[in-house]
Design a protein around this motif. Structure first.
Motif, short mmCIF file in Angstrom:
data_model
loop_
_atom_site.label_atom_id
_atom_site.label_comp_id
_atom_site.label_asym_id
_atom_site.label_seq_id
_atom_site.Cartn_x
_atom_site.Cartn_y
_atom_site.Cartn_z
N ALA B 154 40.10 9.49 -64.80
CA ALA B 154 40.51 10.76 -64.19
C ALA B 154 41.88 11.20 -64.72
CB ALA B 154 40.54 10.65 -62.67
N LEU B 155 42.80 10.24 -64.84
CA LEU B 155 44.13 10.60 -65.33
C LEU B 155 44.11 10.95 -66.82
CD1 LEU B 155 46.53 8.15 -63.47
CD2 LEU B 155 46.07 10.56 -63.01
N ALA B 156 43.27 10.24 -67.59
CA ALA B 156 43.15 10.59 -69.01
C ALA B 156 42.65 12.03 -69.15
CB ALA B 156 42.20 9.62 -69.72
N GLY B 157 41.64 12.39 -68.35
CA GLY B 157 41.15 13.76 -68.37
C GLY B 157 42.20 14.75 -67.91
N TYR B 158 42.96 14.35 -66.89
CA TYR B 158 44.01 15.22 -66.34
C TYR B 158 45.06 15.53 -67.40
CZ TYR B 158 47.76 16.81 -63.25
OH TYR B 158 48.75 17.53 -62.65
N PHE B 159 45.55 14.48 -68.08
CA PHE B 159 46.61 14.69 -69.07
C PHE B 159 46.09 15.37 -70.35
CE2 PHE B 159 50.08 13.29 -66.80
CZ PHE B 159 49.87 12.07 -66.20
N LEU B 160 44.82 15.17 -70.67
CA LEU B 160 44.27 15.88 -71.84
C LEU B 160 44.04 17.34 -71.52
CD1 LEU B 160 41.74 13.25 -73.24
CD2 LEU B 160 43.72 14.17 -74.43
N GLY B 161 43.80 17.64 -70.25
CA GLY B 161 43.66 19.04 -69.83
C GLY B 161 42.53 19.75 -70.54
N SER B 162 42.83 20.94 -71.06
CA SER B 162 41.80 21.77 -71.67
C SER B 162 41.26 21.18 -72.97
CB SER B 162 42.34 23.17 -71.93
OG SER B 162 43.48 23.08 -72.78
#
Lengths: 138, 199
Positions: B154-162
């Motif tokens: 979830a955090l990897a997706g959060y920091f990668l963003g768009s």
């Protein structure tokens, strides 16, 4: 119960060595990818003391309209409006959408309902978003 | 991609309810792309479409619920069902006893690291129930594993963003790191257990 022979021990040690090598390789490629993403600015990890500020979702800016190519047919209009910070009725008016499901409908689904090719309809959505800065009130 | 697109649209339309259903079903039995969906949920949180805290809690609870459901079902009905459908010889074989012993020798690492691979997680849950891994051990390492897994993706997706969709191989590499580390730890643990039982 297994009786370990010398052969079993050799296989066991070889397997551990192989798995350690695999771990080392995986870690190397993962950290190389991480460095690449951070240096290119894609990985938005803040280089500041205030780490917790990174989790303030209200502080994140919307996606600029110049990156409209990020839109995909699986995205819903509600999500696109939120991600690009568009007014709720902007795309409805620009694309003359009359479907009552809007904005809670995927771009592909709406295109199929209107008997349009999803990829072609996607381009018209992207174009409408690119035109927003010229049309939007200040 | 069409298969995966369905889950992303489902997530966008039904938000946390969809996230719960996808994570629960993947943890229970079905090999669906729950990891990438979780990363996508993290990315959607960075854009304000979802709330990150709620994503973390919902995904964690759904994964743990699915794991425990699989474990309890296998523990309660597993052997009886296998006997009924004709697996008596397998269950009474020396190979199964050896497998059972191996599993019990490295249970915590198998349970913990299999949380990072949604394809083998359900199998480990069922096997844990079948060989009757103690409740507390299963629950403890399942919770620890799921917390680590949910935070990572979830955090990897959060920091990668768009840009998350253009960097899916980043998640694959993270999974490979955990897979290889889990394999190494499990092998070492089994070896130590073997030495202890010999002496």
């Amino acid at each position: 119960m297994w009786q370990f022979t010398k052969r079993h021990i050799v296989i066991y040690i070889t397997t551990i060595v192989v798995s350690l090598l695999l771990f080392g390789l995986a870690l190397y490629f993962f950290s190389a990818d991480y460095r690449r993403l951070q240096q290119s600015g894609i990985l938005g990890y803040p280089r500041s003391r205030h780490f917790l500020n990174a989790f303030n979702t209200r502080a994140k800016p919307p996606i600029p309209v110049s990156q409209a190519d990020l839109i995909r047919t699986w995205m819903t209009f509600a999500y696109v409006n939120k991600a690009f910070n568009l007014p709720g009725d902007y795309l409805r008016n620009m694309l003359e959408i009359t479907d009552r499901a809007y904005p809670n409908i995927a771009i592909r689904a709406l295109a199929e309902r209107q008997h349009l090719l999803p990829d072609a309809y996607l381009e018209s959505v992207k174009e409408a978003i690119r035109q927003y800065p010229a049309i939007a009130p200040d | 991609m069409v298969f995966f697109s369905f889950f992303l649209t489902f997530l966008l339309l039904y938000k946390y309810a969809a996230l719960f259903v996808i994570a629960f079903v993947a943890a229970l039995i079905l090999p669906i792309p729950a990891s990438t969906t979780l990363a996508a949920a993290g990315a959607f949180s960075s854009q304000g479409y979802l709330d990150l805290g709620t994503v973390l809690i919902v995904a964690f609870m759904a994964n743990v619920a699915g794991d425990i459901a699989g474990y309890l079902l296998a523990r309660r009905y597993g052997e009886a069902v296998l006997y009924k459908i004709g697996f008596r010889r397998v269950l009474e074989s020396s190979r199964y006893r050896a497998l059972r012993e191996y599993f019990l020798s490295s249970q915590w690492s198998l349970i913990y690291f299999s949380r990072f691979l949604t394809q083998i997680g359900p199998a480990v849950n069922l096997l844990s129930g079948l060989v009757k891994v103690p409740y507390k051990i299963f629950f403890l390492f399942d919770v620890l594993g799921e917390a680590s897994y949910v935070l990572l993706y979830a955090l990897a997706g959060y920091f990668l963003g768009s840009q998350w969709e253009n960097n899916v191989d980043f998640f694959i590499k993270a999974a490979l790191v955990m897979l290889s580390l889990g394999l190494t730890v499990t092998l070492i643990q089994a070896g130590i257990y073997r030495r202890k039982t010999r002496h």
